[in-house]
Design a protein around this motif. Structure first.
Motif, PDB file in Angstrom:
ATOM      1  N   LEU B  53       0.832  -1.204   0.000  1.00 36.26           N
ATOM      2  CA  LEU B  53       0.000   0.000   0.000  1.00 36.26           C
ATOM      3  C   LEU B  53       0.873   1.264   0.000  1.00 36.26           C
ATOM      4  O   LEU B  53       0.829   2.079  -0.908  1.00 36.26           O
ATOM      5  CB  LEU B  53      -0.956  -0.017   1.207  1.00 36.26           C
ATOM      6  N   LEU B  61      -3.227   1.788  -3.454  1.00 33.03           N
ATOM      7  CA  LEU B  61      -4.651   2.056  -3.694  1.00 33.03           C
ATOM      8  C   LEU B  61      -4.834   2.822  -5.002  1.00 33.03           C
ATOM      9  O   LEU B  61      -5.703   2.478  -5.819  1.00 33.03           O
ATOM     10  CB  LEU B  61      -5.230   2.860  -2.526  1.00 33.03           C
ATOM     11  N   LEU B  80      -3.988  -6.433  -1.903  1.00 34.11           N
ATOM     12  CA  LEU B  80      -3.093  -5.551  -1.161  1.00 34.11           C
ATOM     13  C   LEU B  80      -2.400  -6.377  -0.090  1.00 34.11           C
ATOM     14  O   LEU B  80      -3.038  -7.199   0.590  1.00 34.11           O
ATOM     15  CB  LEU B  80      -3.887  -4.417  -0.507  1.00 34.11           C
ATOM     16  N   THR B  82      -0.033  -5.502   3.105  1.00 40.01           N
ATOM     17  CA  THR B  82       0.375  -4.266   3.777  1.00 40.01           C
ATOM     18  C   THR B  82       0.546  -4.436   5.286  1.00 40.01           C
ATOM     19  O   THR B  82       0.011  -5.377   5.871  1.00 40.01           O
ATOM     20  CB  THR B  82      -0.671  -3.154   3.483  1.00 40.01           C
ATOM     21  N   LYS B  90      -9.091   0.006   4.468  1.00 38.44           N
ATOM     22  CA  LYS B  90      -9.750  -1.184   3.904  1.00 38.44           C
ATOM     23  C   LYS B  90     -10.996  -0.767   3.116  1.00 38.44           C
ATOM     24  O   LYS B  90     -11.281  -1.324   2.050  1.00 38.44           O
ATOM     25  CB  LYS B  90     -10.164  -2.145   5.019  1.00 38.44           C
ATOM     26  N   ALA B  93      -9.883   0.475  -0.091  1.00 38.27           N
ATOM     27  CA  ALA B  93      -9.457  -0.644  -0.940  1.00 38.27           C
ATOM     28  C   ALA B  93     -10.668  -1.272  -1.619  1.00 38.27           C
ATOM     29  O   ALA B  93     -10.655  -1.594  -2.808  1.00 38.27           O
ATOM     30  CB  ALA B  93      -8.712  -1.685  -0.107  1.00 38.27           C
ATOM     31  N   ARG B  94     -11.736  -1.447  -0.846  1.00 37.67           N
ATOM     32  CA  ARG B  94     -12.974  -2.008  -1.390  1.00 37.67           C
ATOM     33  C   ARG B  94     -13.545  -1.070  -2.466  1.00 37.67           C
ATOM     34  O   ARG B  94     -13.975  -1.515  -3.528  1.00 37.67           O
ATOM     35  CB  ARG B  94     -13.977  -2.150  -0.237  1.00 37.67           C
ATOM     36  N   ALA B  98     -10.269  -3.401  -5.059  1.00 39.80           N
ATOM     37  CA  ALA B  98      -9.237  -4.401  -4.769  1.00 39.80           C
ATOM     38  C   ALA B  98      -9.949  -5.732  -4.553  1.00 39.80           C
ATOM     39  O   ALA B  98     -11.106  -5.765  -4.120  1.00 39.80           O
ATOM     40  CB  ALA B  98      -8.467  -4.011  -3.521  1.00 39.80           C
ATOM     41  N   TRP B 101      -7.425  -8.139   0.874  1.00 34.41           N
ATOM     42  CA  TRP B 101      -6.493  -7.428   1.763  1.00 34.41           C
ATOM     43  C   TRP B 101      -5.773  -8.454   2.615  1.00 34.41           C
ATOM     44  O   TRP B 101      -6.415  -9.294   3.258  1.00 34.41           O
ATOM     45  CB  TRP B 101      -7.321  -6.491   2.646  1.00 34.41           C
TER      46      TRP B 101
END
Lengths: 196, 119
Positions: B53, B61, B80, B82, B90, B93-94, B98, B101
């Motif tokens: 990340l 991201l 990811l 990280t 998070k 990321a969603r 992504a 995680w």
């Protein structure tokens, strides 16, 4: 012994260095941007990497060990300890090309609780990692049979090292042994989350 | 066997990831930040991406968000990997789509089973 009075940020005034001090325990790390304060840790066979941005004075230290005999598993854990420290310095405005490091610890066992090579493995890992990442190690004090109390002032890079007497060295070793035990029982891996 | 693009600004991490993936029989392309990763994505068309990340120039991201706009990245599994644990990251990321995680330190068995499962 006088009672320890903790400030709101968890620091206390330490008369030995005449400054506010933040204590770091085995397995932990801390980054500060306070020009007057120090970060302190008690080391046996573990290693502390003290890293700072030489321009902004933001920095801190970690206190880590390589958990097991499985070399690649240990290296992943060590790399994690270094990365969280470096990321936090970068997150507070540090720049990778301005970082410098000092490394301490890696004493051989006083009580014979671990094999002679534990300290030197920790030290070799720290040196190798920093060299790979291109972060210069400007000072190191490693090995020997005494534990150490390290005071690191990230704003100037100054370090005060106190060698511990046998009794305190054993206490530092015992604290690290407890930490090693918790690592031994936990898997060396983080959580996975798949987004649906 | 899959071709995995592994992205991390830490050299030690890149080499550990590459070792792990190669031992699992996969091919690996490495990148040190999001900008380099976008280049490698277009050039090599990997089957999967594993990215850090926090990186200079372009973070993981922003890389995933940009990669989703590329034809090579539209449906690509992108994980990811990280040290960060914050829920707000998070959520981001969603939002940038992504695939998942993972927290460091990584477990090679876990990485390999995710590559098998997703790529």
């Amino acid at each position: 012994m006088s009672p320890l009075i903790l400030a709101e940020d968890g620091s206390h005034f330490d008369h030995r260095v005449g400054a506010r001090v933040h204590q770091v325990l085995p397995g932990d790390h801390l980054v500060i941007a306070d020009p007057d304060a120090a970060v302190c840790t008690l080391l046996g066979s573990c290693v502390a990497a003290c890293i700072r941005d030489t321009t902004t004075g933001v920095g801190g230290l970690n206190h880590f060990l390589l958990p097991g005999s499985d070399q690649s598993q240990s290296a992943r854990y060590g790399a994690f300890a270094m990365e969280v420290l470096i990321n936090e310095i970068l997150g507070q405005g540090g720049r990778r090309e301005r970082l410098e490091a000092k490394i301490f610890g890696a004493a051989e066992s006083i009580s014979g609780s671990h094999s002679r090579s534990v300290g030197s493995k920790n030290a070799a890992f720290a040196r190798h990692y920093l060299e790979t990442e291109g972060i210069p190690v400007v000072a190191a004090d490693l090995g020997g049979t005494s534990g150490r109390r390290i005071y690191y002032f990230p704003s100037t890079g100054m370090v005060r090292v106190q060698y511990l007497a046998a009794l305190e060295s054993r206490a530092a070793e015992a604290q690290e042994a407890r930490y090693r035990k918790t690592l031994g029982s936990a898997p060396v891996a983080g959580a996975v989350e798949l987004f649906g | 066997m899959s071709l995995v693009l592994a992205v991390d600004d830490t050299r030690a991490l890149r080499s550990m990831l590459a070792d792990c993936l190669k031992k699992g029989g996969h091919q690996v392309v490495l990148a040190a930040d999001g900008v380099e990763a976008l280049d490698k994505l277009r050039q090599h068309k990997p089957d999967m991406v594993i990215t850090d990340l926090n990186m200079p120039r372009m973070n993981g991201l922003d890389f995933i968000e940009a990669a989703r706009r590329e034809p090579e990245g539209r449906a690509l599994p992108m994980l990811l990997l990280t040290t960060e644990t914050a829920q707000s990251l998070k959520d981001r990321a969603r939002a940038v789509k992504a695939t998942g995680w993972l927290n460091k330190p990584f477990d090679p068995g876990q990485i390999l089973s995710l590559v098998d499962q997703l790529s």
